[in-house]
Design a protein around this motif. Structure first.
Motif, PDB file in Angstrom:
ATOM      1  N   UNK A 194      67.997   9.573 -14.871  1.00 22.60           N
ATOM      2  CA  UNK A 194      67.263   9.961 -15.967  1.00 22.60           C
ATOM      3  C   UNK A 194      66.018   8.778 -16.332  1.00 22.60           C
ATOM      4  N   UNK A 195      66.287   7.659 -16.245  1.00 20.72           N
ATOM      5  CA  UNK A 195      65.085   6.822 -16.356  1.00 20.72           C
ATOM      6  C   UNK A 195      64.176   6.961 -15.246  1.00 20.72           C
ATOM      7  N   UNK A 196      64.612   7.166 -14.114  1.00 15.32           N
ATOM      8  CA  UNK A 196      63.712   7.661 -12.982  1.00 15.32           C
ATOM      9  C   UNK A 196      62.818   8.790 -13.097  1.00 15.32           C
ATOM     10  N   UNK A 197      63.784  10.001 -13.616  1.00 17.72           N
ATOM     11  CA  UNK A 197      62.963  11.085 -13.826  1.00 17.72           C
ATOM     12  C   UNK A 197      61.954  11.139 -15.176  1.00 17.72           C
ATOM     13  N   UNK A 198      62.371  10.115 -16.069  1.00 17.67           N
ATOM     14  CA  UNK A 198      61.374   9.962 -17.245  1.00 17.67           C
ATOM     15  C   UNK A 198      60.093   9.207 -16.937  1.00 17.67           C
ATOM     16  N   UNK A 199      60.313   8.289 -15.818  1.00 22.11           N
ATOM     17  CA  UNK A 199      59.046   7.678 -15.401  1.00 22.11           C
ATOM     18  C   UNK A 199      58.016   8.789 -14.561  1.00 22.11           C
ATOM     19  N   UNK A 200      58.589   9.441 -13.870  1.00 19.96           N
ATOM     20  CA  UNK A 200      57.769  10.544 -13.393  1.00 19.96           C
ATOM     21  C   UNK A 200      57.261  11.453 -14.120  1.00 19.96           C
ATOM     22  N   UNK A 201      57.811  12.003 -15.069  1.00 21.94           N
ATOM     23  CA  UNK A 201      57.375  12.765 -16.093  1.00 21.94           C
ATOM     24  C   UNK A 201      56.251  12.242 -17.101  1.00 21.94           C
ATOM     25  N   UNK A 202      56.471  10.762 -17.031  1.00 20.29           N
ATOM     26  CA  UNK A 202      55.387  10.315 -17.912  1.00 20.29           C
ATOM     27  C   UNK A 202      53.914  10.017 -16.855  1.00 20.29           C
ATOM     28  N   UNK A 203      54.174   9.679 -15.478  1.00 18.61           N
ATOM     29  CA  UNK A 203      52.943   9.710 -14.872  1.00 18.61           C
ATOM     30  C   UNK A 203      52.300  11.036 -14.476  1.00 18.61           C
ATOM     31  N   UNK A 204      53.175  12.020 -14.142  1.00 19.89           N
ATOM     32  CA  UNK A 204      52.659  13.301 -14.148  1.00 19.89           C
ATOM     33  C   UNK A 204      51.903  13.882 -15.250  1.00 19.89           C
ATOM     34  N   UNK A 205      52.462  13.592 -16.564  1.00 22.79           N
ATOM     35  CA  UNK A 205      51.631  13.939 -17.679  1.00 22.79           C
ATOM     36  C   UNK A 205      50.593  13.368 -17.797  1.00 22.79           C
TER      37      UNK A 205
END
Length: 350
Positions: A194-205
């Motif tokens: 979940x933390x890993x996915x959230x970091x990816x989402x932040x950077x993609x955004x």
């Protein structure tokens, strides 16, 4: 244009021109130390200057860069910047006016925070306050990136998530804002998907630059912070969290938040295997508050919540939060907030 996860992973693992420059520089020094100086003299000085690259061999004096918020955010529409840490960059100490959240996406990295050395691993999230000398070294294919946040935004965005937990608020504020050396917080989230996915989402955004992106980033950062606290509250490392017994201050504060109505200093110290005097000193050094101040603040915070959200009487609230004497509760509340519980309830409901 919003990246897919596959496109993002290709972006984050690929070497750009500057990283390739640094990797070549590193290998030249490691494999050909006898000719390294001559090699540096052949480098394109114009490129080095324009790309703001750091080549220690060409420096005539020590380099301790300091970056102000205006230098980073002056032409950016927002308060949050994400950037990949260039692999093989020569290690150099630096400071800045804003908060840095160093995220280990994959692999390991070595960091020094005002002389305190750490090895970070996949899933580690290191929060470094402003005006803190630090450095980062990555000399393999590991991947790390930074979330850089204005000081005012960090405080308003992150600390609003802690309003319901005053003890943890005190701990984080004490660590991140106290005027001593070596300040930092590290969340060890490991392989938390979940933390890993959230970091990816932040950077993609961030890379997408879509409409209302600044608002999305602020909101996502609040959620990210809340996730770290929900799932890794007891996986925190700082200059204050560990002692010889292995008990973390966050575990102690969580315990106090669960038992604040009746717990005594002696009982809490015994629970964690400390003498009363050592436990009292540990709490004071770790939070900047005494045991009694922390318990008082938790009780009053819970009382305020009850006054705002329920119709319980003052006597019922007094008993609920653990005050034996209604007079003591009324006196403490008025001294702290400058008004009686009844006045507080009326003001907040209006």
């Amino acid at each position: 244009m919003k990246l897919t996860r596959e496109e993002f992973q290709k972006y984050i693992y690929s070497y750009n021109d500057d990283e390739t420059f640094y990797k070549t520089l590193y290998l030249q020094e490691k494999e050909h130390p006898e000719t390294f100086h001559e090699y540096c003299l052949t480098l394109d000085r114009k490129k080095i200057y324009e790309h703001r690259l750091y080549v220690p061999e060409l420096q005539t004096e020590a380099w301790y860069p300091y970056m102000k918020e205006i230098d980073l955010f002056h032409d950016i529409n927002g308060n949050i910047v994400l950037s990949k840490h260039y692999r093989y960059t020569p290690v150099f100490p630096h400071e800045h006016e804003f908060f840095e959240i160093l995220c280990l996406y994959d692999g390991t990295a070595h960091t020094g925070i005002q002389g305190i050395e750490h090895t970070l691993h996949t899933g580690d999230i290191c929060i470094i306050p402003p005006h803190t000398t630090h450095s980062v070294g990555i000399f393999d294919d590991s991947v790390a990136f930074n979330i850089l946040v204005r000081s005012s935004t960090f405080h308003s965005t992150f600390f609003q998530s802690l309003t319901a937990d005053s003890a943890l608020t005190q701990f984080f504020a004490h660590v991140l804002y106290r005027k001593t050396v070596g300040n930092y917080l590290i969340f060890h989230s490991g392989n938390d998907a979940q933390i890993h996915d959230m970091l990816e989402n932040l950077y993609i955004e961030y890379l997408g630059h879509a409409k209302y992106s600044c608002t999305f980033l602020n909101s996502m950062l609040v959620i990210f912070w809340a996730m770290l606290l929900r799932f890794h509250e007891n996986d925190i490392e700082s200059i204050l969290t560990k002692d010889s017994t292995g008990n973390s201050v966050t575990e102690i504060l969580s315990y106090l938040n669960r038992h604040y109505q009746s717990v005594t200093l002696r009982e809490a110290a015994k629970h964690f295997g400390y003498s009363t005097s050592h436990f009292s000193t540990l709490i004071k050094e770790s939070t900047g508050r005494t045991f009694l101040q922390i318990i008082r603040d938790i009780k009053l915070n819970q009382a305020c919540h009850a006054l705002r959200e329920t119709s319980l009487s003052n006597l019922a609230i007094c008993e609920l939060v653990g005050y034996e004497s209604p007079e003591h509760f009324m006196r403490t509340f008025k001294k702290t907030y400058g008004m009686t519980p009844g006045e507080y309830r009326k003001k907040n409901r209006e």
